[in-house]
Design a protein around this motif. Structure first.
Motif, PDB file in Angstrom:
ATOM      1  N   GLY A   1       0.827  -1.200   0.000  1.00 22.69           N
ATOM      2  CA  GLY A   1       0.000   0.000   0.000  1.00 22.69           C
ATOM      3  C   GLY A   1       0.865   1.255   0.000  1.00 22.69           C
ATOM      4  O   GLY A   1       2.013   1.234  -0.434  1.00 22.69           O
ATOM      5  N   GLU A   2       0.305   2.358   0.495  1.00 23.00           N
ATOM      6  CA  GLU A   2       1.048   3.612   0.531  1.00 23.00           C
ATOM      7  C   GLU A   2       0.509   4.509   1.634  1.00 23.00           C
ATOM      8  O   GLU A   2      -0.665   4.453   1.986  1.00 23.00           O
ATOM      9  CB  GLU A   2       0.963   4.341  -0.809  1.00 23.00           C
ATOM     10  CG  GLU A   2      -0.451   4.715  -1.224  1.00 23.00           C
ATOM     11  CD  GLU A   2      -0.480   5.492  -2.534  1.00 23.00           C
ATOM     12  OE1 GLU A   2       0.540   6.093  -2.881  1.00 23.00           O
ATOM     13  OE2 GLU A   2      -1.543   5.489  -3.184  1.00 23.00           O
TER      14      GLU A   2
ATOM     15  N   ASP B   1      -2.031   9.728   6.563  1.00 19.95           N
ATOM     16  CA  ASP B   1      -3.197   8.848   6.491  1.00 19.95           C
ATOM     17  C   ASP B   1      -2.698   7.467   6.054  1.00 19.95           C
ATOM     18  O   ASP B   1      -2.147   7.303   4.966  1.00 19.95           O
ATOM     19  CB  ASP B   1      -4.192   9.412   5.480  1.00 19.95           C
ATOM     20  CG  ASP B   1      -5.437   8.534   5.340  1.00 19.95           C
ATOM     21  OD1 ASP B   1      -5.503   7.464   5.985  1.00 19.95           O
ATOM     22  OD2 ASP B   1      -6.330   8.913   4.563  1.00 19.95           O
TER      23      ASP B   1
ATOM     24  N   SER C   1      -4.613   4.722   5.806  1.00 16.10           N
ATOM     25  CA  SER C   1      -5.782   3.887   5.490  1.00 16.10           C
ATOM     26  C   SER C   1      -5.513   2.933   4.338  1.00 16.10           C
ATOM     27  O   SER C   1      -6.188   1.903   4.211  1.00 16.10           O
ATOM     28  CB  SER C   1      -6.986   4.777   5.159  1.00 16.10           C
ATOM     29  OG  SER C   1      -6.703   5.603   4.034  1.00 16.10           O
ATOM     30  N   LYS C   2      -4.533   3.242   3.480  1.00 12.49           N
ATOM     31  CA  LYS C   2      -4.232   2.370   2.344  1.00 12.49           C
ATOM     32  C   LYS C   2      -3.060   1.420   2.613  1.00 12.49           C
ATOM     33  O   LYS C   2      -2.626   0.713   1.708  1.00 12.49           O
ATOM     34  CB  LYS C   2      -3.930   3.209   1.102  1.00 12.49           C
ATOM     35  CG  LYS C   2      -5.138   3.955   0.567  1.00 12.49           C
ATOM     36  CD  LYS C   2      -4.873   4.545  -0.800  1.00 12.49           C
ATOM     37  CE  LYS C   2      -6.121   5.182  -1.372  1.00 12.49           C
ATOM     38  NZ  LYS C   2      -5.899   5.717  -2.750  1.00 12.49           N
TER      39      LYS C   2
ATOM     40  N   GLY D   1      -4.058   1.331   8.620  1.00  8.13           N
ATOM     41  CA  GLY D   1      -5.446   1.704   8.467  1.00  8.13           C
ATOM     42  C   GLY D   1      -5.858   2.895   9.299  1.00  8.13           C
ATOM     43  O   GLY D   1      -7.016   3.321   9.239  1.00  8.13           O
TER      44      GLY D   1
END
Length: 296
Positions: free
Chosen positions: A175-176, A209, A211-212, A250
């Motif tokens: 993810g990132e 963030d 979340s990804k 997340g």
């Protein structure tokens, strides 16, 4: 029977032409190299560029396009040419392939006693661009070379996977991280004005963030951040602060760090953030560019 060398066995003698040693900065070895390349007159020399001349002198130490331009070899040749202008037509031995060009870089590294890189400085000689940063950072070096020379680089091929033996299962991190804010603001003010006096304490705020970001199996993350200030006047980078924090995939992460003193100027914040799990070696690394701030 004695050794006899015919005329064809002897090395090629350079053709004679104008005295290039009249140009400040050129000695006998450079003059000989130019003559062997077919550059015989001041008028021919005046048609070259500093990059063309440097390409003919690649194996002579210190003969860079930057030096040639600084000493104005081309301008001196133009002044010495008949009529003060290049009038002769000839085939440029360097520029036959018009689609080819040169990009010349110099790289300097400051090493400590263990030969660990403390600082890097890279210069695009022909464009006059320079960037400096702390430590070894292959991503930034590749980015600077690609951007300043307008390169078309192939994508890096992924490393082959090994299938022999028993493979140990490690958490998968993918993810990132997404940047929400990255800014430098005065410590003792209620507003977020990013203009403050020299010596005034300030805080670097980094909000992310996550979340990804996905970890399989789920595990806490170690978040490491290095924040730098890039001078908009000279391009040099200065380390403002470093911090390490624990974060959950997340979720959101927030770091507030005290910045170091900088001289007056206009700067842009930059951050390199690395996410890893306690069990893994390789993590996710992302470079972010934040807001401007000014010190007066």
């Amino acid at each position: 029977m004695g050794n006899r060398r015919t005329k064809s066995d002897l090395p090629d003698e350079p053709q004679k032409g104008d005295d290039f040693k009249q140009i400040h900065g050129i000695g006998p070895s450079v003059e000989t190299r130019l003559q062997k390349a077919g550059i015989l007159t001041y008028s021919q020399f005046a048609l070259l560029s500093p990059a063309d001349v440097a390409a003919l002198l690649l194996d002579i130490a210190g003969m860079t396009a930057e030096r040639i331009a600084k000493q104005d070899w081309i301008g001196q040749a133009r002044a010495l040419a008949p009529g003060n202008s290049p009038v002769e037509r000839f085939e440029n031995p360097v520029s036959k392939k018009k689609k080819e060009s040169y990009a010349i870089f110099t790289l300097e590294m400051l090493l400590d006693e263990q030969h660990i890189v403390q600082r890097m400085s890279v210069v695009n000689v022909l464009e006059g661009l320079e960037e400096t940063w702390d430590g070894w950072n292959e991503t930034w070096l590749r980015e600077f070379i690609s951007r300043s020379a307008n390169l078309s680089l192939p994508e890096t091929a992924p490393a082959p996977r090994l299938s022999k033996g028993i493979r140990e299962v490690k958490p998968v991190l993918e993810g990132e991280a997404l940047l929400e804010t990255l800014e430098a603001v005065p410590t003792h003010r209620h507003n977020s004005n990013s203009v403050f006096r020299s010596g005034e304490p300030y805080i670097v705020s980094l909000n992310l963030d996550l979340s990804k970001v996905v970890v399989q199996p789920t595990a806490p993350l170690k978040l490491s951040a290095v924040v730098k200030a890039k001078s908009l006047s000279g391009g040099n980078r200065y380390t403002l602060c470093e911090a390490t924090e624990t974060a959950e995939p997340g979720s959101k992460a927030s770091l507030k760090m005290n910045g170091v003193a900088l001289k007056p100027g206009l700067y842009r914040t930059e951050a390199v953030v690395t996410l890893i799990t306690p069990e893994s070696i390789n993590g996710l690394t992302t470079k972010f560019e934040g807001s401007l701030f000014q010190i007066y």
